[in-house]
Design a protein around this motif. Structure first.
Motif, PDB file in Angstrom:
ATOM      1  N   LYS A   1      49.038  43.583  86.429  1.00  0.00           N
ATOM      2  CA  LYS A   1      48.876  43.330  85.001  1.00  0.00           C
ATOM      3  C   LYS A   1      47.820  42.261  84.753  1.00  0.00           C
ATOM      4  O   LYS A   1      47.714  41.294  85.509  1.00  0.00           O
TER       5      LYS A   1
ATOM      6  N   SER B   1      58.169  45.897  71.234  1.00  0.00           N
ATOM      7  CA  SER B   1      59.084  46.886  71.806  1.00  0.00           C
ATOM      8  C   SER B   1      58.608  48.306  71.529  1.00  0.00           C
ATOM      9  O   SER B   1      58.722  49.194  72.381  1.00  0.00           O
TER      10      SER B   1
ATOM     11  N   VAL C   1      55.897  49.233  73.983  1.00  0.00           N
ATOM     12  CA  VAL C   1      56.458  49.553  75.302  1.00  0.00           C
ATOM     13  C   VAL C   1      56.922  51.009  75.335  1.00  0.00           C
ATOM     14  O   VAL C   1      56.658  51.736  76.297  1.00  0.00           O
TER      15      VAL C   1
ATOM     16  N   VAL D   1      53.877  53.267  75.542  1.00  0.00           N
ATOM     17  CA  VAL D   1      53.264  53.225  76.874  1.00  0.00           C
ATOM     18  C   VAL D   1      54.111  54.022  77.863  1.00  0.00           C
ATOM     19  O   VAL D   1      53.584  54.800  78.679  1.00  0.00           O
ATOM     20  N   GLY D   2      55.426  53.834  77.804  1.00  0.00           N
ATOM     21  CA  GLY D   2      56.307  54.576  78.702  1.00  0.00           C
ATOM     22  C   GLY D   2      56.180  56.068  78.512  1.00  0.00           C
ATOM     23  O   GLY D   2      56.133  56.843  79.490  1.00  0.00           O
TER      24      GLY D   2
ATOM     25  N   TYR E   1      55.644  40.539  75.960  1.00  0.00           N
ATOM     26  CA  TYR E   1      55.376  41.968  76.085  1.00  0.00           C
ATOM     27  C   TYR E   1      55.683  42.468  77.495  1.00  0.00           C
ATOM     28  O   TYR E   1      56.399  43.471  77.668  1.00  0.00           O
ATOM     29  N   PHE E   2      55.152  41.805  78.501  1.00  0.00           N
ATOM     30  CA  PHE E   2      55.325  42.319  79.853  1.00  0.00           C
ATOM     31  C   PHE E   2      56.769  42.202  80.343  1.00  0.00           C
ATOM     32  O   PHE E   2      57.228  43.021  81.152  1.00  0.00           O
TER      33      PHE E   2
ATOM     34  N   LYS F   1      59.334  42.761  78.431  1.00  0.00           N
ATOM     35  CA  LYS F   1      59.937  43.958  77.850  1.00  0.00           C
ATOM     36  C   LYS F   1      59.509  45.205  78.603  1.00  0.00           C
ATOM     37  O   LYS F   1      60.324  46.100  78.885  1.00  0.00           O
ATOM     38  N   GLN F   2      58.231  45.276  78.955  1.00  0.00           N
ATOM     39  CA  GLN F   2      57.735  46.472  79.632  1.00  0.00           C
ATOM     40  C   GLN F   2      58.393  46.648  80.988  1.00  0.00           C
ATOM     41  O   GLN F   2      58.807  47.756  81.354  1.00  0.00           O
TER      42      GLN F   2
ATOM     43  N   TYR G   1      55.315  52.881  89.129  1.00  0.00           N
ATOM     44  CA  TYR G   1      54.965  51.875  88.112  1.00  0.00           C
ATOM     45  C   TYR G   1      54.079  50.779  88.698  1.00  0.00           C
ATOM     46  O   TYR G   1      53.115  50.337  88.057  1.00  0.00           O
TER      47      TYR G   1
ATOM     48  N   PHE H   1      47.970  47.558  84.169  1.00  0.00           N
ATOM     49  CA  PHE H   1      48.144  47.374  82.734  1.00  0.00           C
ATOM     50  C   PHE H   1      47.311  46.185  82.252  1.00  0.00           C
ATOM     51  O   PHE H   1      47.254  45.148  82.910  1.00  0.00           O
TER      52      PHE H   1
END
Length: 304
Positions: free
Chosen positions: A26, A162, A165, A168-169, A258-259, A261-262, A272, A277
Motif C-alpha cells: 500500500k 467504508s 472499500v 474496491v472489493g 481507510y486501510f 477498514k480495507q 490480496y 493499493f
C-alpha cells in the motif's frame, strides 16, 4: 503536473498500527493545489481538467484525427460527457473526478490510458461497468495494470471510506477483473498506445480469459483517487507550512482509517497481498463551486 506532492510514501511508514497486515502493498499520495491573490486557484484546477479531458472522453483514433485541433478536441470530448455531475446525489462530481484521476495517472505515474472509460460509458452501456480508470504502466520492459476508483466527496469521514472499500472489493472479484481484461484486449486503443510489439503481445497473453487471474494479481494496482472538501483548504488564503502540515496530518489519519477498514473487510481475499493499493487524496475548498464551474464549461462546449 503542477500540483504539490505533500506525501508520497509507503503505508509502512505511515501506519499507526503495528498489527496491521499486509501493509507493504500500500502507498499514500497526497496532492495540493496552491493559492493566488488570497484565493484557491480554481482556474488552475479547471485547466488541469480540460488539459486531460480528451484522453478520458475520446478514443485513441478520435484523438489522432483531431491532432492540432485544440478547440475541436474540447467540443468532441464534451459531447461524450454524460453530465451526471448535475445530479443532486452522492454521485455528483464523479465524472469530473474520473478526469482528474486520468490526469494524475498520466503525469504522476506515466501511465497509458488504454480504456478511455468516459468514451465507452457514453457509447456502450455494457462496457460502462467496472473501474473508473483503466491504465497500463510500462517500465523497465515490464507492465502493470491499474484499475482506478475515483470519488468526489464533501466529507471523507469513516462512513464514506467504508463505501469505497466495498467498491474496491467488488472490483477485485474474478469475474469483474476478467471483464476489464476483455475490454482492454477488445478495444483498439491498446494497439495504438503500446509501440513495443513484444510487450503488446505479452499484455494480450496475460489478459487472456484462458489465463488464471491468480497469475495476474501481482501486476494489478488499484489507485483510489479521492477529491474531497477540506476545512483547512476552505479557511486558507495562502500557502504556508502550517497549512501543509495540517493537510499532511489529516491525510495520514484518513489513510490509516481507510486501510484499516480495507484490510478488515477484504484482507482475506485470495491474492490480496499481491495487489498494490494507492490512496490518492486531493483537498479542495468547495465541491459545489468546482462542479458547477465544470458543468458550465461542459454545457458551453456541448453547444459549440
Amino acid at each position: 503536473m503542477d500540483f504539490e506532492v505533500l506525501i508520497n510514501d509507503s503505508f509502512v511508514n505511515i501506519s499507526d498500527d503495528e498489527s496491521l497486515h499486509p501493509v507493504e502493498n500500500k502507498r499514500v499520495l497526497s496532492l495540493l493545489n496552491d493559492f493566488e491573490d488570497g484565493q484557491w486557484r480554481y482556474r488552475k484546477f479547471q485547466n488541469f481538467i480540460w488539459d486531460n479531458i480528451a484522453e478520458t472522453a475520446l478514443s485513441f483514433e478520435e484523438r489522432k484525427c483531431l491532432v492540432d485541433q485544440s478547440h475541436s478536441i474540447l467540443t468532441a470530448a464534451a459531447q461524450n460527457l454524460r453530465l451526471t455531475d448535475k445530479e443532486k446525489d452522492i454521485g455528483k462530481g464523479s465524472e469530473l473526478a474520473e478526469i482528474v484521476l486520468y490526469g494524475v495517472m498520466k503525469h504522476h505515474y506515466k501511465a497509458l490510458p488504454v480504456v478511455p472509460k468516459i468514451f465507452y460509458k457514453q457509447n456502450s452501456q455494457d462496457n460502462a461497468k467496472g473501474a473508473d480508470g483503466v491504465h497500463i504502466v510500462i517500465e523497465n520492459g515490464d507492465f502493470s495494470l491499474w484499475f482506478g476508483e475515483a470519488k468526489f466527496y464533501t466529507s471523507i469521514e469513516d462512513a464514506r471510506l467504508s463505501s469505497i472499500v466495498d467498491s474496491v472489493g467488488n472490483s477485485l472479484k474474478t469475474d469483474k477483473l476478467k471483464k476489464e481484461n476483455s475490454i482492454i484486449t477488445n478495444v483498439s486503443d491498446l494497439d495504438g498506445l503500446v509501440e513495443d510489439e513484444g510487450i503488446k503481445k505479452e499484455i494480450k497473453s496475460a489478459l487472456s480469459n484462458k489465463e488464471s487471474i491468480d497469475y495476474l494479481k501481482p501486476r494489478i494496482h488499484i489507485p483510489i483517487f479521492i477529491l474531497h472538501e477540506c476545512e483547512f483548504t476552505a479557511q486558507c488564503n495562502r500557502m504556508s507550512d502550517d497549512y501543509r502540515n495540517s493537510v499532511i496530518e489529516y491525510h495520514r489519519a484518513r489513510a490509516n482509517s481507510y486501510f484499516k477498514k480495507q484490510i478488515k473487510v477484504i484482507g482475506n481475499l485470495f491474492g490480496y497481498g499481491d495487489v498494490k493499493f494507492h490512496i490518492i487524496l486531493f483537498p479542495v475548498p468547495s465541491k459545489d463551486e468546482i462542479v458547477n464551474k465544470f458543468v458550465k464549461n461542459v454545457e458551453h462546449y456541448k453547444g459549440q
